[in-house]
Design an enzyme around this catalytic site. Sequence first.
Site, short mmCIF file in Angstrom:
data_model
loop_
_atom_site.label_atom_id
_atom_site.label_comp_id
_atom_site.label_asym_id
_atom_site.label_seq_id
_atom_site.Cartn_x
_atom_site.Cartn_y
_atom_site.Cartn_z
N GLY A 206 0.82 -1.50 -0.03
CA GLY A 206 0.05 -0.15 -0.34
C GLY A 206 0.55 1.32 -0.46
N CYS A 207 2.26 0.89 0.96
CA CYS A 207 2.87 2.47 0.80
C CYS A 207 3.30 2.49 -0.65
CB CYS A 207 3.55 1.98 2.11
SG CYS A 207 2.75 1.71 3.88
N THR A 208 3.54 1.92 -1.20
CA THR A 208 4.63 1.64 -2.34
C THR A 208 3.46 2.45 -3.45
OG1 THR A 208 6.09 -0.16 -1.85
CG2 THR A 208 5.57 0.65 -4.51
N ALA B 169 3.57 6.12 -1.98
CA ALA B 169 4.81 6.57 -2.71
C ALA B 169 4.93 6.57 -4.74
CB ALA B 169 5.49 6.11 -2.38
#
Length: 155
Positions: free
Chosen positions: A46-48, A51
């Site tokens: 999710g964070c990838t 970003a």
Amino acid sequence: MTERLAPGDIAPAFTLPDADGNDVSLADHKGRKVIVYFYPAALTPGCTKQACDFTDNLDVLAGAGYDVIGVSPDKPEKLAKFRDKENLKVTLLADPSKGVLESYGAFGEKKMYGKTVTGVIRSTIVVDEEGKVERALYNVRATGHVAKIIKDLGV
């Protein structure tokens, strides 16, 4: 529970190390609008996605006068790996003590898979040129969030 920010609040000042260990302060961006987003962990799906979405839209946001800063509790070394692996162009800052996360209301109790846990609350704070909170968005989704911000900001 950490106090959440609201439009009109003064954005808490901070200085944190970036992926290369250099100090970056909110004050460095005075006179420009800043999107400060808080995410749980580098190198996670999710964070990838989030970003990469910010990186893909960085030219559009920068053209409209916005700088983008991502903050997580990761150490600078992990942020450097994250940046290099995903070719990220956004500024990533390390907050292992979680002091900045807490001051922005982005750390505390949240629901995860039906359980209450304590951790990073995925949040985005838009700070205006004067250092005031323009928008404070909490519990945002990793996917589709950047497109929504761009639409909401009229960029």
